[in-house]
Write a protein that holds these residues in place. Structure first.
Motif, PDB file in Angstrom:
ATOM      1  N   SER A  23      73.862-147.915  28.289  1.00  0.00           N
ATOM      2  CA  SER A  23      74.902-148.505  29.137  1.00  0.00           C
ATOM      3  C   SER A  23      75.940-147.482  29.572  1.00  0.00           C
ATOM      4  O   SER A  23      76.734-147.748  30.469  1.00  0.00           O
ATOM      5  CB  SER A  23      75.582-149.663  28.406  1.00  0.00           C
ATOM      6  OG  SER A  23      76.323-149.176  27.301  1.00  0.00           O
ATOM      7  N   GLN A  24      75.941-146.303  28.966  1.00  0.00           N
ATOM      8  CA  GLN A  24      76.901-145.252  29.304  1.00  0.00           C
ATOM      9  C   GLN A  24      76.342-144.222  30.284  1.00  0.00           C
ATOM     10  O   GLN A  24      77.006-143.233  30.598  1.00  0.00           O
ATOM     11  CB  GLN A  24      77.362-144.546  28.028  1.00  0.00           C
ATOM     12  CG  GLN A  24      78.086-145.441  27.059  1.00  0.00           C
ATOM     13  CD  GLN A  24      79.318-146.069  27.674  1.00  0.00           C
ATOM     14  OE1 GLN A  24      80.116-145.393  28.310  1.00  0.00           O
ATOM     15  NE2 GLN A  24      79.465-147.369  27.509  1.00  0.00           N
ATOM     16  N   THR A  25      75.140-144.455  30.801  1.00  0.00           N
ATOM     17  CA  THR A  25      74.487-143.493  31.693  1.00  0.00           C
ATOM     18  C   THR A  25      75.310-143.249  32.954  1.00  0.00           C
ATOM     19  O   THR A  25      75.508-142.098  33.356  1.00  0.00           O
ATOM     20  CB  THR A  25      73.071-143.987  32.065  1.00  0.00           C
ATOM     21  OG1 THR A  25      72.344-144.216  30.863  1.00  0.00           O
ATOM     22  CG2 THR A  25      72.346-142.979  32.923  1.00  0.00           C
ATOM     23  N   VAL A  26      75.797-144.303  33.578  1.00  0.00           N
ATOM     24  CA  VAL A  26      76.591-144.149  34.810  1.00  0.00           C
ATOM     25  C   VAL A  26      77.866-143.370  34.516  1.00  0.00           C
ATOM     26  O   VAL A  26      78.249-142.475  35.271  1.00  0.00           O
ATOM     27  CB  VAL A  26      76.908-145.533  35.431  1.00  0.00           C
ATOM     28  CG1 VAL A  26      77.842-145.388  36.611  1.00  0.00           C
ATOM     29  CG2 VAL A  26      75.625-146.236  35.843  1.00  0.00           C
ATOM     30  N   THR A  27      78.526-143.682  33.413  1.00  0.00           N
ATOM     31  CA  THR A  27      79.748-142.972  33.029  1.00  0.00           C
ATOM     32  C   THR A  27      79.450-141.494  32.790  1.00  0.00           C
ATOM     33  O   THR A  27      80.207-140.619  33.236  1.00  0.00           O
ATOM     34  CB  THR A  27      80.362-143.591  31.757  1.00  0.00           C
ATOM     35  OG1 THR A  27      80.606-144.971  31.991  1.00  0.00           O
ATOM     36  CG2 THR A  27      81.638-142.898  31.359  1.00  0.00           C
ATOM     37  N   LEU A  28      78.361-141.193  32.108  1.00  0.00           N
ATOM     38  CA  LEU A  28      77.978-139.813  31.838  1.00  0.00           C
ATOM     39  C   LEU A  28      77.715-139.050  33.134  1.00  0.00           C
ATOM     40  O   LEU A  28      78.193-137.923  33.313  1.00  0.00           O
ATOM     41  CB  LEU A  28      76.744-139.779  30.941  1.00  0.00           C
ATOM     42  CG  LEU A  28      76.231-138.398  30.562  1.00  0.00           C
ATOM     43  CD1 LEU A  28      77.263-137.641  29.748  1.00  0.00           C
ATOM     44  CD2 LEU A  28      74.931-138.520  29.782  1.00  0.00           C
ATOM     45  N   LEU A  29      76.984-139.665  34.065  1.00  0.00           N
ATOM     46  CA  LEU A  29      76.711-139.015  35.347  1.00  0.00           C
ATOM     47  C   LEU A  29      77.991-138.804  36.153  1.00  0.00           C
ATOM     48  O   LEU A  29      78.168-137.764  36.794  1.00  0.00           O
ATOM     49  CB  LEU A  29      75.698-139.841  36.154  1.00  0.00           C
ATOM     50  CG  LEU A  29      74.285-139.890  35.562  1.00  0.00           C
ATOM     51  CD1 LEU A  29      73.415-140.856  36.360  1.00  0.00           C
ATOM     52  CD2 LEU A  29      73.669-138.507  35.512  1.00  0.00           C
ATOM     53  N   ALA A  30      78.907-139.770  36.097  1.00  0.00           N
ATOM     54  CA  ALA A  30      80.184-139.627  36.791  1.00  0.00           C
ATOM     55  C   ALA A  30      80.993-138.480  36.192  1.00  0.00           C
ATOM     56  O   ALA A  30      81.597-137.682  36.927  1.00  0.00           O
ATOM     57  CB  ALA A  30      80.969-140.927  36.719  1.00  0.00           C
ATOM     58  N   MET A  31      81.003-138.371  34.877  1.00  0.00           N
ATOM     59  CA  MET A  31      81.736-137.280  34.225  1.00  0.00           C
ATOM     60  C   MET A  31      81.143-135.922  34.593  1.00  0.00           C
ATOM     61  O   MET A  31      81.877-134.963  34.858  1.00  0.00           O
ATOM     62  CB  MET A  31      81.724-137.465  32.705  1.00  0.00           C
ATOM     63  CG  MET A  31      82.632-138.561  32.230  1.00  0.00           C
ATOM     64  SD  MET A  31      82.516-138.897  30.470  1.00  0.00           S
ATOM     65  CE  MET A  31      82.713-137.298  29.748  1.00  0.00           C
TER      66      MET A  31
ATOM     67  N   SER B  98      79.562-135.184  37.323  1.00  0.00           N
ATOM     68  CA  SER B  98      79.932-134.928  38.721  1.00  0.00           C
ATOM     69  C   SER B  98      81.374-134.470  38.842  1.00  0.00           C
ATOM     70  O   SER B  98      81.682-133.529  39.588  1.00  0.00           O
ATOM     71  CB  SER B  98      79.724-136.188  39.564  1.00  0.00           C
ATOM     72  OG  SER B  98      78.395-136.605  39.507  1.00  0.00           O
ATOM     73  N   VAL B  99      82.274-135.107  38.126  1.00  0.00           N
ATOM     74  CA  VAL B  99      83.690-134.734  38.184  1.00  0.00           C
ATOM     75  C   VAL B  99      83.893-133.318  37.651  1.00  0.00           C
ATOM     76  O   VAL B  99      84.622-132.511  38.242  1.00  0.00           O
ATOM     77  CB  VAL B  99      84.553-135.746  37.395  1.00  0.00           C
ATOM     78  CG1 VAL B  99      85.960-135.228  37.167  1.00  0.00           C
ATOM     79  CG2 VAL B  99      84.596-137.072  38.134  1.00  0.00           C
ATOM     80  N   VAL B 100      83.237-132.974  36.551  1.00  0.00           N
ATOM     81  CA  VAL B 100      83.369-131.634  35.989  1.00  0.00           C
ATOM     82  C   VAL B 100      82.803-130.594  36.945  1.00  0.00           C
ATOM     83  O   VAL B 100      83.399-129.530  37.144  1.00  0.00           O
ATOM     84  CB  VAL B 100      82.688-131.557  34.598  1.00  0.00           C
ATOM     85  CG1 VAL B 100      82.580-130.123  34.119  1.00  0.00           C
ATOM     86  CG2 VAL B 100      83.448-132.388  33.593  1.00  0.00           C
ATOM     87  N   ALA B 101      81.661-130.894  37.567  1.00  0.00           N
ATOM     88  CA  ALA B 101      81.077-129.947  38.527  1.00  0.00           C
ATOM     89  C   ALA B 101      81.998-129.737  39.719  1.00  0.00           C
ATOM     90  O   ALA B 101      82.213-128.605  40.165  1.00  0.00           O
ATOM     91  CB  ALA B 101      79.705-130.453  38.996  1.00  0.00           C
ATOM     92  N   LEU B 102      82.570-130.826  40.238  1.00  0.00           N
ATOM     93  CA  LEU B 102      83.483-130.715  41.379  1.00  0.00           C
ATOM     94  C   LEU B 102      84.748-129.961  40.998  1.00  0.00           C
ATOM     95  O   LEU B 102      85.195-129.066  41.722  1.00  0.00           O
ATOM     96  CB  LEU B 102      83.841-132.106  41.900  1.00  0.00           C
ATOM     97  CG  LEU B 102      84.832-132.127  43.065  1.00  0.00           C
ATOM     98  CD1 LEU B 102      84.243-131.424  44.286  1.00  0.00           C
ATOM     99  CD2 LEU B 102      85.229-133.546  43.407  1.00  0.00           C
ATOM    100  N   SER B 103      85.334-130.282  39.849  1.00  0.00           N
ATOM    101  CA  SER B 103      86.562-129.603  39.457  1.00  0.00           C
ATOM    102  C   SER B 103      86.308-128.127  39.179  1.00  0.00           C
ATOM    103  O   SER B 103      87.154-127.273  39.470  1.00  0.00           O
ATOM    104  CB  SER B 103      87.205-130.286  38.254  1.00  0.00           C
ATOM    105  OG  SER B 103      86.416-130.123  37.108  1.00  0.00           O
ATOM    106  N   SER B 104      85.142-127.801  38.632  1.00  0.00           N
ATOM    107  CA  SER B 104      84.809-126.395  38.406  1.00  0.00           C
ATOM    108  C   SER B 104      84.689-125.651  39.725  1.00  0.00           C
ATOM    109  O   SER B 104      85.163-124.517  39.856  1.00  0.00           O
ATOM    110  CB  SER B 104      83.502-126.272  37.617  1.00  0.00           C
ATOM    111  OG  SER B 104      83.644-126.849  36.349  1.00  0.00           O
ATOM    112  N   SER B 105      84.089-126.288  40.720  1.00  0.00           N
ATOM    113  CA  SER B 105      83.984-125.668  42.043  1.00  0.00           C
ATOM    114  C   SER B 105      85.360-125.444  42.650  1.00  0.00           C
ATOM    115  O   SER B 105      85.630-124.393  43.245  1.00  0.00           O
ATOM    116  CB  SER B 105      83.154-126.544  42.987  1.00  0.00           C
ATOM    117  OG  SER B 105      81.843-126.647  42.527  1.00  0.00           O
TER     118      SER B 105
END
Length: 121
Positions: A78-86, A88-95
């Motif tokens: 049930s945490q798969t969507v949350t994990l994928l969102a996290m 994505s956010v880390v990848a974007l913030s790193s960029s």
């Protein structure tokens, strides 16, 4: 009281020394009150004003606290969507971090290398 003082001081004066100064002043006030009341550090500890010293475990025993059998694995799907969102956010913030560093340095950076470095860390 200390938290409110820090909050309003930081809001009123946006100087980099405000926060460290507030923290030092709170410590000075605390120990000044201890001195003024004639209370020793040991007495303050017994009264609960200072945490008691606890010996830190050896670094080799930190894994002793890991209890795999206590993990509720049924919640993981049930945490798969949350994990994928996290991710994505880390990848974007790193960029964005790399872009900001590139602007500050005023020279181009190798995005692939920098993102791989971030990914490894």
């Amino acid at each position: 009281v200390g938290g409110c003082t820090i909050y309003f001081s930081v809001r009123a004066s946006r100087h980099m020394a405000v926060l460290p100064t507030c923290i030092i002043m709170i410590m000075v006030a605390f120990y000044g009150i201890l001195w003024g009341t004639g209370t020793s550090v040991e007495e303050a500890t017994e009264l609960g004003w200072i945490n008691k010293t606890v010996e830190a475990p050896s670094w080799s025993h930190t894994w002793d606290f890991l209890k795999i059998d206590k993990v509720v694995w049924s919640v993981l799907p049930s945490q798969t969507v949350t994990l994928l969102a996290m991710i994505s956010v880390v990848a974007l913030s790193s960029s964005l971090d790399i872009a900001a560093i590139e602007i500050e340095l005023k020279r181009p950076l190798d995005y692939n290398h920098e993102l791989q470095t971030v990914g490894l860390s």
